[in-house]
Design an enzyme around this catalytic site. Structure first.
Site, short mmCIF file in Angstrom:
data_model
loop_
_atom_site.label_atom_id
_atom_site.label_comp_id
_atom_site.label_asym_id
_atom_site.label_seq_id
_atom_site.Cartn_x
_atom_site.Cartn_y
_atom_site.Cartn_z
N LYS A 8 0.85 -1.20 0.00
CA LYS A 8 0.00 0.00 0.00
C LYS A 8 0.89 1.25 0.00
O LYS A 8 1.82 1.35 -0.79
CB LYS A 8 -0.98 -0.04 1.17
CG LYS A 8 -1.85 -1.31 1.15
CD LYS A 8 -3.03 -1.27 2.06
CE LYS A 8 -3.87 -2.54 1.87
NZ LYS A 8 -5.10 -2.54 2.63
N HIS A 85 -8.35 -2.37 -6.56
CA HIS A 85 -8.29 -2.58 -5.11
C HIS A 85 -9.36 -1.72 -4.44
O HIS A 85 -9.70 -0.64 -4.92
CB HIS A 85 -6.90 -2.24 -4.58
CG HIS A 85 -6.71 -2.67 -3.16
ND1 HIS A 85 -7.16 -1.92 -2.09
CD2 HIS A 85 -6.16 -3.79 -2.63
CE1 HIS A 85 -6.88 -2.57 -0.97
NE2 HIS A 85 -6.28 -3.70 -1.27
N GLU A 133 -12.45 -9.18 -1.14
CA GLU A 133 -12.02 -8.50 0.08
C GLU A 133 -13.16 -7.64 0.62
O GLU A 133 -13.46 -6.59 0.05
CB GLU A 133 -10.86 -7.54 -0.22
CG GLU A 133 -9.55 -8.16 -0.52
CD GLU A 133 -8.42 -7.18 -0.26
OE1 GLU A 133 -7.53 -7.54 0.48
OE2 GLU A 133 -8.46 -6.05 -0.78
O1 G3H Z 1 -4.32 -5.49 -0.21
C1 G3H Z 1 -4.50 -6.00 0.88
C2 G3H Z 1 -5.76 -5.97 1.55
O2 G3H Z 1 -6.42 -4.76 1.46
C3 G3H Z 1 -5.76 -6.54 2.93
O3 G3H Z 1 -5.16 -5.67 3.83
P1 G3H Z 1 -4.88 -6.21 5.34
O4 G3H Z 1 -4.09 -7.46 5.20
O5 G3H Z 1 -4.14 -5.10 5.98
O6 G3H Z 1 -6.23 -6.44 5.94
#
Ligand code: G3H
Length: 214
Positions: A8, A85, A133
């Site tokens: 991210k 995403h 997700e």
């Molecule tokens: O790209 C990954 C997802 O949004 C999951 O994020 P996380 O593992 O911090 O919940």
């Protein structure tokens, strides 16, 4: 199982995590890739880790200031890219054009979706994989495979109904090996995760814990 570690825009060291991912993947035999910021793609790919883009823009070469050109992502050493995403939502037409851009340069594609219904819709566009997700679980540490396992099984069914060759991943709140095993038991072929590694004090230990039961 495929594990995609999305960095991210977290304030982590992308090279430290890339090297940890590379080493744990090599030692365990588990396919683990890392998706850094676009500006870090080359440095990350140079570590030898499997490198993915977080996004490519639905454009070709031309007057597209501020875009993330698929050709540039591939030239930097990425072999795959995410699209749509939850934190970078796209219009359906832009997902379609983003897939065309990725396929033009041979990038593997994973299109994210909030729920099984969206999985069915984006599967129809022909990505290599889809990732379900639930946005409300992202970053919580509560794994989708425990909080709402039906989301994973329904996503697998929705993708299979369109094309049984499309892989289904799941993500949100996944941080332990137990979470990966649960995801696999629900039919997921991979997981998408971020904070469990990118925010870990010891990324190597976090990664080793993830793959230990596989
Ligand atoms: O790209 C990954 C997802 O949004 C999951 O994020 P996380 O593992 O911090 O919940």
């Amino acid at each position: 199982m495929f594990v995609l570690v999305n960095l991210k825009a977290y304030p982590c060291d992308p090279i430290e995590i890339a090297e940890a991912v590379r080493d744990v993947s090599d030692a365990s035999g588990v396919d683990i890739a890392v998706a850094p910021q676009t500006a870090h793609l080359s440095q990350v790919a140079e570590t030898g880790v499997e490198t993915w883009g977080q996004h490519v823009s639905p454009v070709e070469h031309g007057s597209h200031t501020g875009s993330t050109l698929a050709e540039a992502v591939a030239d930097a050493g990425a072999t795959g890219t995410m699209l749509n995403h939850s934190e970078n939502r796209l219009k359906l037409a832009d997902i379609d054009a983003g897939l065309a851009a990725a396929e033009r340069v041979g990038l593997d594609t994973t299109v994210c979706a909030n729920n099984p219904e969206q999985v069915g819709a984006v599967a129809a566009l022909g990505p290599d994989a889809v990732a379900v997700e639930p946005p409300e679980l992202i970053g919580t540490g509560t794994p989708v495979s425990k909080a709402d396992p039906d989301i994973v099984t329904d996503a697998v069914a929705a993708a299979e109904a369109v094309d049984e060759n499309i892989s289904v991943f799941c993500g949100a709140g996944i941080s332990t090996g137990e979470d990966l095993v649960s995801a696999r038991e629900l039919g997921a072929e991979g997981v998408l995760l971020a904070s469990g590694v990118a925010k870990a004090d010891d990324p190597i230990a976090a990664l080793e814990d993830l793959v230990e039961p596989l």
